[in-house]
Design a protein around this motif. Structure first.
Motif, PDB file in Angstrom:
ATOM      1  N   ASP A 105      50.580 -61.909 -50.243  1.00  0.00           N
ATOM      2  CA  ASP A 105      49.603 -62.946 -50.608  1.00  0.00           C
ATOM      3  C   ASP A 105      50.246 -64.001 -51.503  1.00  0.00           C
ATOM      4  O   ASP A 105      50.020 -65.199 -51.333  1.00  0.00           O
ATOM      5  CB  ASP A 105      48.410 -62.314 -51.329  1.00  0.00           C
ATOM      6  CG  ASP A 105      47.464 -61.607 -50.372  1.00  0.00           C
ATOM      7  OD1 ASP A 105      47.537 -61.910 -49.156  1.00  0.00           O
ATOM      8  OD2 ASP A 105      46.673 -60.777 -50.830  1.00  0.00           O
TER       9      ASP A 105
ATOM     10  N   SER B 280      52.587 -54.405 -51.397  1.00  0.00           N
ATOM     11  CA  SER B 280      53.124 -55.295 -50.374  1.00  0.00           C
ATOM     12  C   SER B 280      52.132 -56.403 -50.022  1.00  0.00           C
ATOM     13  O   SER B 280      52.518 -57.547 -49.794  1.00  0.00           O
ATOM     14  CB  SER B 280      53.489 -54.494 -49.115  1.00  0.00           C
ATOM     15  OG  SER B 280      54.483 -53.549 -49.402  1.00  0.00           O
ATOM     16  N   VAL B 281      50.841 -56.044 -49.958  1.00  0.00           N
ATOM     17  CA  VAL B 281      49.822 -57.058 -49.682  1.00  0.00           C
ATOM     18  C   VAL B 281      49.785 -58.097 -50.802  1.00  0.00           C
ATOM     19  O   VAL B 281      49.705 -59.301 -50.556  1.00  0.00           O
ATOM     20  CB  VAL B 281      48.434 -56.400 -49.509  1.00  0.00           C
ATOM     21  CG1 VAL B 281      47.336 -57.457 -49.526  1.00  0.00           C
ATOM     22  CG2 VAL B 281      48.383 -55.637 -48.201  1.00  0.00           C
TER      23      VAL B 281
ATOM     24  N   PHE C  67      50.125 -53.627 -41.281  1.00  0.00           N
ATOM     25  CA  PHE C  67      49.146 -52.995 -42.153  1.00  0.00           C
ATOM     26  C   PHE C  67      47.848 -52.683 -41.416  1.00  0.00           C
ATOM     27  O   PHE C  67      47.142 -51.733 -41.754  1.00  0.00           O
ATOM     28  CB  PHE C  67      48.854 -53.886 -43.367  1.00  0.00           C
ATOM     29  CG  PHE C  67      49.925 -53.828 -44.415  1.00  0.00           C
ATOM     30  CD1 PHE C  67      50.577 -52.643 -44.714  1.00  0.00           C
ATOM     31  CD2 PHE C  67      50.280 -54.964 -45.117  1.00  0.00           C
ATOM     32  CE1 PHE C  67      51.561 -52.583 -45.671  1.00  0.00           C
ATOM     33  CE2 PHE C  67      51.262 -54.917 -46.090  1.00  0.00           C
ATOM     34  CZ  PHE C  67      51.905 -53.724 -46.367  1.00  0.00           C
ATOM     35  N   GLU C  68      47.511 -53.485 -40.417  1.00  0.00           N
ATOM     36  CA  GLU C  68      46.286 -53.255 -39.667  1.00  0.00           C
ATOM     37  C   GLU C  68      46.336 -51.950 -38.886  1.00  0.00           C
ATOM     38  O   GLU C  68      45.305 -51.381 -38.523  1.00  0.00           O
ATOM     39  CB  GLU C  68      46.030 -54.418 -38.710  1.00  0.00           C
ATOM     40  CG  GLU C  68      45.625 -55.713 -39.438  1.00  0.00           C
ATOM     41  CD  GLU C  68      45.509 -56.882 -38.475  1.00  0.00           C
ATOM     42  OE1 GLU C  68      45.742 -56.676 -37.270  1.00  0.00           O
ATOM     43  OE2 GLU C  68      45.171 -57.995 -38.933  1.00  0.00           O
TER      44      GLU C  68
ATOM     45  N   GLN D  94      51.252 -50.164 -49.712  1.00  0.00           N
ATOM     46  CA  GLN D  94      50.451 -51.170 -49.012  1.00  0.00           C
ATOM     47  C   GLN D  94      49.882 -52.187 -49.994  1.00  0.00           C
ATOM     48  O   GLN D  94      49.977 -53.403 -49.784  1.00  0.00           O
ATOM     49  CB  GLN D  94      49.300 -50.519 -48.245  1.00  0.00           C
ATOM     50  CG  GLN D  94      48.399 -51.546 -47.562  1.00  0.00           C
ATOM     51  CD  GLN D  94      47.211 -50.900 -46.875  1.00  0.00           C
ATOM     52  OE1 GLN D  94      47.080 -49.689 -46.884  1.00  0.00           O
ATOM     53  NE2 GLN D  94      46.362 -51.703 -46.299  1.00  0.00           N
ATOM     54  N   GLU D  95      49.282 -51.684 -51.089  1.00  0.00           N
ATOM     55  CA  GLU D  95      48.652 -52.592 -52.052  1.00  0.00           C
ATOM     56  C   GLU D  95      49.677 -53.539 -52.674  1.00  0.00           C
ATOM     57  O   GLU D  95      49.418 -54.743 -52.818  1.00  0.00           O
ATOM     58  CB  GLU D  95      47.950 -51.776 -53.130  1.00  0.00           C
ATOM     59  CG  GLU D  95      46.726 -51.025 -52.614  1.00  0.00           C
ATOM     60  CD  GLU D  95      46.155 -50.069 -53.653  1.00  0.00           C
ATOM     61  OE1 GLU D  95      46.780 -49.939 -54.731  1.00  0.00           O
ATOM     62  OE2 GLU D  95      45.092 -49.476 -53.383  1.00  0.00           O
TER      63      GLU D  95
ATOM     64  N   PHE E 120      51.248 -58.344 -42.001  1.00  0.00           N
ATOM     65  CA  PHE E 120      49.823 -58.022 -41.950  1.00  0.00           C
ATOM     66  C   PHE E 120      49.464 -57.287 -40.663  1.00  0.00           C
ATOM     67  O   PHE E 120      48.557 -56.449 -40.646  1.00  0.00           O
ATOM     68  CB  PHE E 120      49.006 -59.304 -42.089  1.00  0.00           C
ATOM     69  CG  PHE E 120      49.093 -59.909 -43.463  1.00  0.00           C
ATOM     70  CD1 PHE E 120      48.334 -59.397 -44.504  1.00  0.00           C
ATOM     71  CD2 PHE E 120      49.937 -60.970 -43.727  1.00  0.00           C
ATOM     72  CE1 PHE E 120      48.412 -59.940 -45.778  1.00  0.00           C
ATOM     73  CE2 PHE E 120      50.021 -61.522 -44.992  1.00  0.00           C
ATOM     74  CZ  PHE E 120      49.256 -61.004 -46.025  1.00  0.00           C
TER      75      PHE E 120
END
Length: 327
Positions: free
Chosen positions: A18, A13-14, A97-98, A10-11, A94
């Motif tokens: 971004d 990919s975020v 991920f939520e 997740q980190e 996103f």
């Protein structure tokens, strides 16, 4: 661990999303400016060509040629559709991920207490038509130390893969603390059993991160497992101690040090059964002997080790040697 893998994915990919989002925003701003430049550029070229035609400096056909050329150039610069589509494409990432709920706390899943060891009765396993284990009977008591030996192809690794829950379609019975092994979940087994192969996997990060795997432990707990896994001196000699980065896949540590990190992971989580699949075969003689002696000296551990080279110094400390024959 699943939680750490999910969180790291997740980190990363975020961060990637971004970066792409920022790139797209910048590109879009440039494209918007390009759109205005497109209109202004085409009008300017057409006006200039018209002026030159009026002054009889170029033929009237040049107006059509320069107009077409200006349209190709400035329309390409001012095209926003692909950039806008790229921006919209980020949104589903996103949204996914939520929906993720990641816990950094220790698992509270209830697991059976280990009251007895592992009992094998008439255990068999086949890969298709090839039978590698047949009618194996063995008993591994808690706190005792065992070596599993046999010729290549005799089923040693297959047996360990049954015991660590990777292979569940075996025949016969494998009882772990009174429970049939293939009826237990992988999480339940991993709460008690540590499986170590020749090259334990380490993450790119610090020694602390590779031992705790994202969970929270006190300094006292870490100090205890560092001593138990003979990592105290290693960590003391690192520039930042536990917070020293060990490189991609732990490349800055030696083979023996990586093995000790893997042991520290298991000790930290209270693992009482160690399955060692040729875990020291890639190490030098001194490091291999140190790790094997360390495991056998721990009275609380149940150790099952596969080895092609059973050293006499190790054989004398074993409770039993289980020999598997070729089928």
């Amino acid at each position: 661990m699943l939680q750490k893998l999910t969180r790291n994915t997740q980190e990363a990919s975020v961060a990637l999303a971004d970066a792409k989002n920022n790139q797209t925003r910048v590109t879009a701003k440039v494209a918007i400016l390009g759109a205005f430049g497109n209109i202004l550029g085409q009008l300017s070229v057409t006006g200039l060509t018209g002026y030159l035609v009026f002054r009889s400096l170029v033929p009237i056909g040049a107006m059509m040629a320069t107009s077409d050329l200006a349209a190709v150039i400035f329309n390409t610069v001012g095209n926003l559709s692909q950039q806008l589509a790229a921006m919209r494409a980020v949104e589903p990432i996103f949204e996914k991920f939520e929906t993720l709920e990641i816990s950094t706390e220790k698992s509270s899943e209830k697991i059976p207490t280990v009251l007895s060891g592992i009992e094998l009765e008439q255990v068999g396993y086949a890969y298709g038509d090839k039978q590698v284990l047949e009618k194996v009977d063995a008993s591994f008591e808690l706190g005792k130390k065992y070596a599993i030996v046999g010729a290549s192809g005799s089923g040693k690794t297959t047996l360990l893969n049954i015991l660590n829950g990777k292979l569940t379609d075996y025949s016969g019975s494998v009882q772990f603390s009174g429970n049939e092994l293939n009826q237990l979940s992988g999480r339940e087994l991993r709460e008690h059993i540590l499986y170590m192969d020749q090259i334990p996997y380490l993450f790119h990060g610090t020694v602390r991160e590779n031992i705790t795997l994202g969970e929270t432990y006190t300094d006292e707990e870490l100090a205890k497992v560092l001593k138990a896994s003979s990592l105290e001196e290693v960590v003391a000699n690192l520039p930042l101690g536990l917070d020293t980065d060990i490189g991609e896949a732990g490349r800055l540590l030696s083979g023996g040090q990586r093995q000790r990190v893997a042991l520290a992971r298991g000790f930290l989580r209270g693992k009482k059964i160690i399955l060692l699949d040729e875990g020291t075969s890639s190490l030098d003689e001194k490091s291999a002997l140190e790790i094997e002696q360390q495991l056998l000296a721990n009275e609380d551990l149940t150790v099952l080790m596969i080895t092609h080279q059973l050293r006499e110094a190790i054989r004398s400390k074993l409770d039993k040697v289980v020999v598997l024959g070729n089928v």
